[in-house]
Design a protein around this motif. Structure first.
Motif, PDB file in Angstrom:
ATOM      1  N   LEU A 163     -76.351  11.526 -59.710  1.00 26.25           N
ATOM      2  CA  LEU A 163     -77.425  11.388 -60.695  1.00 26.25           C
ATOM      3  C   LEU A 163     -78.482  12.473 -60.528  1.00 26.25           C
ATOM      4  CD1 LEU A 163     -77.966   7.530 -60.562  1.00 26.25           C
ATOM      5  CD2 LEU A 163     -77.611   8.773 -62.680  1.00 26.25           C
ATOM      6  N   PHE A 164     -78.920  12.687 -59.267  1.00 25.48           N
ATOM      7  CA  PHE A 164     -80.071  13.566 -59.061  1.00 25.48           C
ATOM      8  C   PHE A 164     -79.774  14.734 -58.121  1.00 25.48           C
ATOM      9  CE2 PHE A 164     -81.805   9.398 -60.187  1.00 25.48           C
ATOM     10  CZ  PHE A 164     -82.452   9.760 -61.363  1.00 25.48           C
ATOM     11  N   GLY A 165     -78.545  14.822 -57.649  1.00 22.80           N
ATOM     12  CA  GLY A 165     -78.185  15.970 -56.823  1.00 22.80           C
ATOM     13  C   GLY A 165     -78.818  15.980 -55.453  1.00 22.80           C
ATOM     14  N   LYS A 166     -79.284  14.794 -54.990  1.00 22.82           N
ATOM     15  CA  LYS A 166     -79.922  14.730 -53.675  1.00 22.82           C
ATOM     16  C   LYS A 166     -79.249  13.633 -52.848  1.00 22.82           C
ATOM     17  CE  LYS A 166     -83.407  17.655 -54.290  1.00 22.82           C
ATOM     18  NZ  LYS A 166     -84.769  17.230 -54.552  1.00 22.82           N
ATOM     19  N   MET A 167     -79.107  13.881 -51.548  1.00 19.38           N
ATOM     20  CA  MET A 167     -78.644  12.831 -50.646  1.00 19.38           C
ATOM     21  C   MET A 167     -79.858  12.012 -50.203  1.00 19.38           C
ATOM     22  SD  MET A 167     -75.465  13.111 -50.684  1.00 19.38           S
ATOM     23  CE  MET A 167     -74.868  11.983 -49.429  1.00 19.38           C
ATOM     24  N   TYR A 168     -79.587  10.811 -49.675  1.00 21.47           N
ATOM     25  CA  TYR A 168     -80.677   9.981 -49.161  1.00 21.47           C
ATOM     26  C   TYR A 168     -80.366   9.630 -47.718  1.00 21.47           C
ATOM     27  CZ  TYR A 168     -77.148   6.600 -50.623  1.00 21.47           C
ATOM     28  OH  TYR A 168     -75.965   5.948 -50.802  1.00 21.47           O
ATOM     29  N   ASN A 169     -81.334   9.019 -47.041  1.00 23.74           N
ATOM     30  CA  ASN A 169     -81.154   8.640 -45.643  1.00 23.74           C
ATOM     31  C   ASN A 169     -80.249   7.410 -45.576  1.00 23.74           C
ATOM     32  OD1 ASN A 169     -81.387   7.517 -43.067  1.00 23.74           O
ATOM     33  ND2 ASN A 169     -83.419   8.416 -42.777  1.00 23.74           N
ATOM     34  N   GLN A 170     -79.006   7.614 -45.147  1.00 19.79           N
ATOM     35  CA  GLN A 170     -78.027   6.529 -45.226  1.00 19.79           C
ATOM     36  C   GLN A 170     -78.323   5.414 -44.242  1.00 19.79           C
ATOM     37  OE1 GLN A 170     -73.927   7.487 -45.745  1.00 19.79           O
ATOM     38  NE2 GLN A 170     -74.385   9.598 -46.283  1.00 19.79           N
ATOM     39  N   ARG A 171     -78.815   5.797 -43.065  1.00 18.52           N
ATOM     40  CA  ARG A 171     -79.112   4.773 -42.060  1.00 18.52           C
ATOM     41  C   ARG A 171     -80.201   3.810 -42.581  1.00 18.52           C
ATOM     42  NH1 ARG A 171     -77.922   5.205 -36.360  1.00 18.52           N
ATOM     43  NH2 ARG A 171     -77.043   7.216 -36.885  1.00 18.52           N
ATOM     44  N   ALA A 172     -81.271   4.412 -43.135  1.00 14.96           N
ATOM     45  CA  ALA A 172     -82.359   3.577 -43.669  1.00 14.96           C
ATOM     46  C   ALA A 172     -81.851   2.718 -44.820  1.00 14.96           C
ATOM     47  CB  ALA A 172     -83.517   4.459 -44.131  1.00 14.96           C
ATOM     48  N   ALA A 173     -80.995   3.301 -45.657  1.00 14.25           N
ATOM     49  CA  ALA A 173     -80.475   2.544 -46.799  1.00 14.25           C
ATOM     50  C   ALA A 173     -79.718   1.312 -46.318  1.00 14.25           C
ATOM     51  CB  ALA A 173     -79.576   3.438 -47.650  1.00 14.25           C
ATOM     52  N   ILE A 174     -78.936   1.475 -45.237  1.00 14.63           N
ATOM     53  CA  ILE A 174     -78.165   0.331 -44.732  1.00 14.63           C
ATOM     54  C   ILE A 174     -79.099  -0.723 -44.149  1.00 14.63           C
ATOM     55  CG2 ILE A 174     -76.532  -0.373 -42.926  1.00 14.63           C
ATOM     56  CD1 ILE A 174     -74.988   2.185 -43.519  1.00 14.63           C
TER      57      ILE A 174
ATOM     58  N   PHE B  30     -85.134   6.020 -51.947  1.00 14.35           N
ATOM     59  CA  PHE B  30     -84.835   6.862 -53.110  1.00 14.35           C
ATOM     60  C   PHE B  30     -85.959   7.863 -53.382  1.00 14.35           C
ATOM     61  CE2 PHE B  30     -81.875   3.362 -54.753  1.00 14.35           C
ATOM     62  CZ  PHE B  30     -80.761   4.040 -54.297  1.00 14.35           C
ATOM     63  N   VAL B  31     -87.200   7.413 -53.255  1.00 14.33           N
ATOM     64  CA  VAL B  31     -88.316   8.331 -53.498  1.00 14.33           C
ATOM     65  C   VAL B  31     -88.283   9.459 -52.462  1.00 14.33           C
ATOM     66  CG1 VAL B  31     -90.825   8.560 -53.469  1.00 14.33           C
ATOM     67  CG2 VAL B  31     -89.763   6.604 -54.615  1.00 14.33           C
ATOM     68  N   HIS B  32     -88.018   9.093 -51.213  1.00 13.09           N
ATOM     69  CA  HIS B  32     -87.912  10.101 -50.162  1.00 13.09           C
ATOM     70  C   HIS B  32     -86.797  11.094 -50.481  1.00 13.09           C
ATOM     71  CE1 HIS B  32     -86.235  11.597 -46.281  1.00 13.09           C
ATOM     72  NE2 HIS B  32     -87.518  11.866 -46.074  1.00 13.09           N
ATOM     73  N   SER B  33     -85.691  10.574 -50.997  1.00 12.83           N
ATOM     74  CA  SER B  33     -84.565  11.435 -51.349  1.00 12.83           C
ATOM     75  C   SER B  33     -84.955  12.429 -52.435  1.00 12.83           C
ATOM     76  CB  SER B  33     -83.393  10.573 -51.809  1.00 12.83           C
ATOM     77  OG  SER B  33     -82.523  11.311 -52.626  1.00 12.83           O
ATOM     78  N   LEU B  34     -85.679  11.953 -53.455  1.00  8.91           N
ATOM     79  CA  LEU B  34     -86.076  12.855 -54.544  1.00  8.91           C
ATOM     80  C   LEU B  34     -87.009  13.944 -54.042  1.00  8.91           C
ATOM     81  CD1 LEU B  34     -86.755  10.510 -57.604  1.00  8.91           C
ATOM     82  CD2 LEU B  34     -84.829  12.048 -57.245  1.00  8.91           C
ATOM     83  N   LEU B  35     -87.902  13.561 -53.116  1.00  7.68           N
ATOM     84  CA  LEU B  35     -88.904  14.512 -52.647  1.00  7.68           C
ATOM     85  C   LEU B  35     -88.355  15.442 -51.578  1.00  7.68           C
ATOM     86  CD1 LEU B  35     -92.020  12.169 -52.462  1.00  7.68           C
ATOM     87  CD2 LEU B  35     -91.386  13.770 -54.287  1.00  7.68           C
ATOM     88  N   ALA B  36     -87.557  14.877 -50.673  1.00  4.25           N
ATOM     89  CA  ALA B  36     -87.184  15.665 -49.501  1.00  4.25           C
ATOM     90  C   ALA B  36     -85.705  15.555 -49.149  1.00  4.25           C
ATOM     91  CB  ALA B  36     -88.038  15.207 -48.300  1.00  4.25           C
ATOM     92  N   GLY B  37     -84.903  15.030 -50.070  1.00  5.98           N
ATOM     93  CA  GLY B  37     -83.484  14.843 -49.750  1.00  5.98           C
ATOM     94  C   GLY B  37     -82.730  16.160 -49.675  1.00  5.98           C
TER      95      GLY B  37
END
Lengths: 358, 624
Positions: free
Chosen positions: B467-478, B539-546
């Motif tokens: 969707l946005f071309g950015k990865m996110y922090n997977q550990r935090a997501a889990i 997700f916000v972190h991913s958009l800003l700094a992913g």
């Protein structure tokens, strides 16, 4: 072996007890007469539990066993198995068919009342219940449930009682959780179900001041009906058969108009109109007689008018039969007409009761 | 047997038709020169991806509002409403007794002075109506189809856009209009009808005001958005599949959206008519549903559920569809029973039209209740089949514990409970006890929230990189997923027990013995709030700094993983030609992956995969 069976029976009992537990009454159903719906409920519960544990067990085991190890080759496996897929489509149908027939059996059994049932004509309205007994009597008794007073309906133990129900305004539903039964109450047609309350010997009881044993069950309104939906309760009080006959005949004795009015207020009016000055959904009745009143349409009645016996009686009568005509300032048009619900002597009684509330 | 061939000269290249926009090879997210131009570009876009993203942000915003209403409801239920007598002393030193009402959290929170019980209850009733109406009409129904479906359905079938892009934009504006009507109703004080608008309560409450009409019109207007989106998707699936993609080569996500779209097109007009009749009755006092005017209130229930039951499947089928995508991709394993999955979706859609009466077991006649009970058990069969197929897919897979996979496993757990607890509700005798109790509340939250919402959030984690071309922090997501899981069960499992013990739904207060379970449930709802807020932060972190997302982070085979992250405006540079099925993990190397990292089980295919990579490296053209 027998010990093992005993243990699993205990587990099943305590699971049932936990799920249906009521304070002071335990988890058992106090409904007798037809198949106990708790049996099929528990059957579905244990079947579901076994299937759930198997599914989740397999899921977690495979998730762990086949976890990804980078660089290793996953084995090829089949993605289709006709026999297996047919089996898990067809076998559940057998279980479902059994549930359907058991459920149908218990449902029809709860609707078809035996011919010798005592018929209670139950009326629901925003926001209370009233019931008329076969001898025409109504209960004058109320007790506090939560924040409001609710009526106490006496029924005899171990005798079939049929509820014939109608609503005066919106949809309601009459649910007696200890009997595991409910039915919607509609404004345009009668609905009904019946129950036979378990004998007083078959469970805990309490005693009235005169020593008569009784057991109380809650009844709740289960179909959303507005502001005081959660306060629209009643008590089903199971008493010995002889006491039941005696008590409902005393309710029918001739009473003074003020007492008649108080009883009508208790069963029909008290959820909206207080007798002690508290502001509720409707105006309080305390001090109504002889005091000026303003209406939402800008008109008003003077203290003199309201102090005139005949004028006041006409105002009260109109307010009961055509409540939308004059709305007291500060209140909404929430009341429905009681035409057909109430007799002229009862209206006179209510007027007398209001006058007594100085 | 090879990968799709997007290097072939296509028949619908980027030169065809469209005048040469300069950004066609750039990301669809690329902003215009000025902020104003960018806003105008988004507001007038016919790009299905931008419309999908706009739906996504609207749905997430509504999810926030609906969630706040839910927390208000749960907080009110921490304490039952009670009248308490307080002993005091007056100015003359005489003892006095005054009565006060306790446990009225909403009234005191909203600053209503000296509220009586009815006033406080009314606030509660508005809060749960708001929660239900927002979550159903503005969140769950549009969440997967309108947001994720809009974005991915065209890409997954290899199309440049939906069949009618302008109609798609119109659907979005209709959705916005409907939501504005809903918000207007809320600003006027909110309605207390419940999201089901049962008559005659809904035609008589707040009779002197228009807010109920506004809320009903909101649902009416939102329905048109659903119908048009559904129509658009049906035509898109029929007409715009890429060459080589037969019906049984479609990803199951597409199958389920197709089934959902048919339901929306067929069922939504019924609710439209019903809500219009309701409005007529309210405004012109025409007797249709109100017995006071000569109508029949049960007729409304029949009309309402004739729509709203199929819509239960409009809500759950897309959720199931997301799980159909997540499990094969993250288990690197072909889905078990593809055809039975596809037919189960259609079967559920068909049977769903025949079971509306099970919402009215305690309101309708014996014959109707019996017939609807039997039909209801029928719908359980395809649902069970899907459950078995998902678990079967895990067998001999190569399972990565990624956030989407964690959500998929959570879905299986919660949806299994939701499905199984439907059985005592379909059984007539037990339903007479459980109907309109907290058991029902728990049941449908396990299906709608544990099912659809968890699948939707899982899908968001699955497709976020695309969707946005950015990865996110997977550990935090889990971690936040697990908080949601625990919070969900604490909130709603207790409600099953409340239901069997006798707690009716839509109650602002309760008898004392239910208090402990209510308090546990409320604590669970706060955990859920923490979990979802955490996911938002991820997700916000991913958009800003992913980190920039690769083309195919999970190793999927469906067409969206063949293109850039985020996609270009036209999705594909050349029209793709499909050579393999969506789940052929045994034989196909996922695009963008090195065979050393991804061992294809089939040895022959493995060799071919190496060969294929060689070709890509040396730029060899079209010989697959």
């Amino acid at each position: 072996m027998s010990n093992h069976v005993l243990q699993s029976a205990t587990l099943a009992d305590s699971a049932h007890e936990f799920m249906f537990k009521r304070e002071g009454l335990g988890g058992k159903s106090y409904f007798t007469g037809v198949t106990d719906s708790d049996d099929i409920y528990m059957w579905i519960f244990w079947l579901s539990t076994v299937i759930f544990i198997m599914l989740m067990g397999v899921m977690l085991y495979w998730t762990f066993k086949y976890r990804r190890v980078p660089g290793t080759i996953a084995a090829a496996s089949s993605s289709h198995n006709m026999l297996l897929e047919l089996a898990w489509s067809i076998i559940p149908m057998g279980f479902f068919a059994y549930m359907f027939f058991e459920g149908f059996h218990g449902y029809i059994g709860r609707l078809a009342a035996p011919p010798d049932s005592i018929e209670l004509r139950l009326t629901g309205r925003k926001w209370n219940w009233s019931a008329v007994y076969p001898n025409g009597a109504e209960t004058p008794e109320q007790i506090v449930v939560g924040a409001v007073k609710v009526p106490v309906f006496y029924v005899p133990e171990d005798r079939p009682v049929k509820l014939l129900m109608i609503s005066q305004d919106v949809l309601h539903a009459f649910w007696i959780p200890d009997f595991r039964t409910k039915m919607d109450v509609q404004p345009n047609r009668y609905t009904s179900y019946w129950f036979k309350a378990a004998r007083l010997d078959d469970g805990p009881t309490k005693s009235l001041p005169d020593g008569t044993r009784y057991r109380d069950h809650f009844a709740f309104c289960a179909e959303y009906c507005g502001d005081m939906h959660s306060e629209m309760a009643a008590i089903i009080r199971v008493v010995p058969d002889a006491y039941y006959g005696q008590v409902i005949s005393t309710w029918n004795d001739a009473v003074e108009p003020v007492e008649l009015g108080r009883r009508k207020w208790a069963s029909m009016c008290s959820s909206c109109h207080s007798s002690d000055g508290t502001k509720n959904t409707g105006p309080t009745w305390k001090g109504l007689f002889g005091h000026a009143v303003d209406f939402t349409d800008g008109t008003s009645y003077t203290a003199e008018q309201m102090g005139n016996d005949e004028f006041f009686a006409n105002y009260i009568r109109e307010s009961i039969l055509e409540p939308q005509k004059k709305i007291v300032a500060g209140f909404g048009p929430n009341m429905n007409s009681f035409r057909g619900q109430i007799t002229e002597p009862q209206i006179a009684g209510i007027t007398a009761y209001i006058k007594s509330l100085k | 047997m090879a990968t799709i061939d997007d290097r072939n000269a296509g028949t619908l290249g980027d030169a065809a038709g469209h005048g040469g926009h300069h950004d066609e090879h750039g990301s669809y997210l690329q902003p215009k020169e000025t902020l104003l131009a960018t806003i105008w570009d988004w507001a007038t876009t016919v790009d299905h991806k931008k419309i999908g993203v706009m739906y996504l942000s609207a749905v997430l915003m509504m999810f926030f509002f609906g969630g706040v209403a839910a927390l208000a409801v749960r907080t009110e239920l921490l304490y039952p409403v009670r009248t308490v007598e307080v002993q005091g002393v007056d100015a003359q030193g005489q003892p006095t007794t005054t009565t006060t009402v306790t446990g009225q959290w909403l009234a005191s929170f909203l600053g209503v002075k000296d509220a009586n019980i009815a006033q406080n209850n009314q606030l509660y009733n508005r809060a749960f109506t708001l929660h239900g109406a927002i979550m159903v009409f503005m969140v769950i129904i549009p969440s997967v189809p309108a947001a994720l479906g809009n974005f991915f359905l065209p890409i997954m079938i290899g199309a440049k856009d939906v069949a009618f892009p302008r109609l798609n934009l119109l659907s979005w504006y209709i959705y916005v209009t409907g939501s504005i009507f809903g918000i207007m109703s809320i600003l006027l004080g909110g309605v207390d009808t419940g999201w089901t608008f049962y008559t005659p309560y809904s035609t008589t409450t707040d009779a002197d005001q228009l807010k109920v009409v506004f809320m009903v019109l909101a649902a009416f207007i939102l329905g048109f958005s659903s119908i048009l989106t559904g129509l658009n998707f049906v035509v898109t699936v029929h007409k715009l599949r890429a060459p080589g993609m037969g019906w049984f080569d479609m990803p199951l996500f597409v199958w389920a959206l197709y089934a959902t779209s048919i339901l929306q097109v067929l069922a939504t007009p019924v609710i439209g008519i019903t809500l219009l009749l309701l409005t007529f009755e309210r405004i012109f006092r025409v007797g249709i549903f109100d017995p006071g005017l000569g109508g029949d209130p049960v007729l409304f229930q029949h009309f309402f559920w004739f729509y709203s039951h199929p819509v239960v499947y409009v809500m759950i089928l897309p959720g199931m569809a997301i799980i159909n995508e997540i499990i094969p991709v993250h288990a690197h394993k072909k889905i078990f029973g593809y055809r039975s999955m596809a037919f189960a979706s259609l079967g559920i859609a068909a049977v769903s039209f025949l079971v509306w009466g099970h919402h009215m077991f305690t309101a309708e006649g014996e014959l109707a209740a019996t017939v609807f009970s039997a039909l209801t058990f029928l719908v359980a069969v395809p649902t069970a089949v899907k459950m078995f197929n998902w678990v079967g897919t895990l067998y001999k897979g190569s399972i990565s514990m990624t956030p989407p996979m964690v959500y998929a496993l959570m879905f299986l757990f919660l949806f299994a409970i939701g499905g199984l607890t439907g059985l005592p509700l379909a059984t007539l005798s037990t339903d007479m006890h459980l109907h309109d109790s907290y058991f029902v509340v728990a049941h449908f939250h396990y299906v709608m929230m544990g099912g659809t919402i968890i699948a939707f959030v899982g899908g968001l984690h699955h497709w976020w990189p695309k969707l946005f071309g950015k990865m996110y922090n997977q550990r935090a997501a889990i971690v936040f997923a697990l908080i949601q899981f625990v919070g969900f069960n604490v909130t709603f499992f207790t409600q099953f027990i409340l239901g069997t013990r006798g707690m009716p739904r839509r109650y602002a207060s309760y008898i004392d013995e239910f208090q402990m379970l209510h308090q546990i449930s409320t604590v669970g709802s706060y955990m859920l709030a923490v979990g979802f807020t955490g996911s938002l932060a991820v997700f916000v972190h991913s958009l800003l700094a992913g980190k920039k997302a690769p083309q195919n982070p999970w190793g999927g085979l469906t067409l969206e993983w063949h293109i850039e992250s985020p996609p270009t405006t036209h999705n594909f540079h050349k029209e793709p030609i499909v050579h393999h099925g969506p789940y052929d993990f045994d034989t196909v190397l996922p695009p963008g992956w090195d065979p050393k990292d991804y061992p294809v089980p089939n040895a022959e295919a493995q060799a071919k995969a190496y060969e294929q990579v060689e070709h890509i490296h040396i730029g060899h053209q079209g010989q697959h």
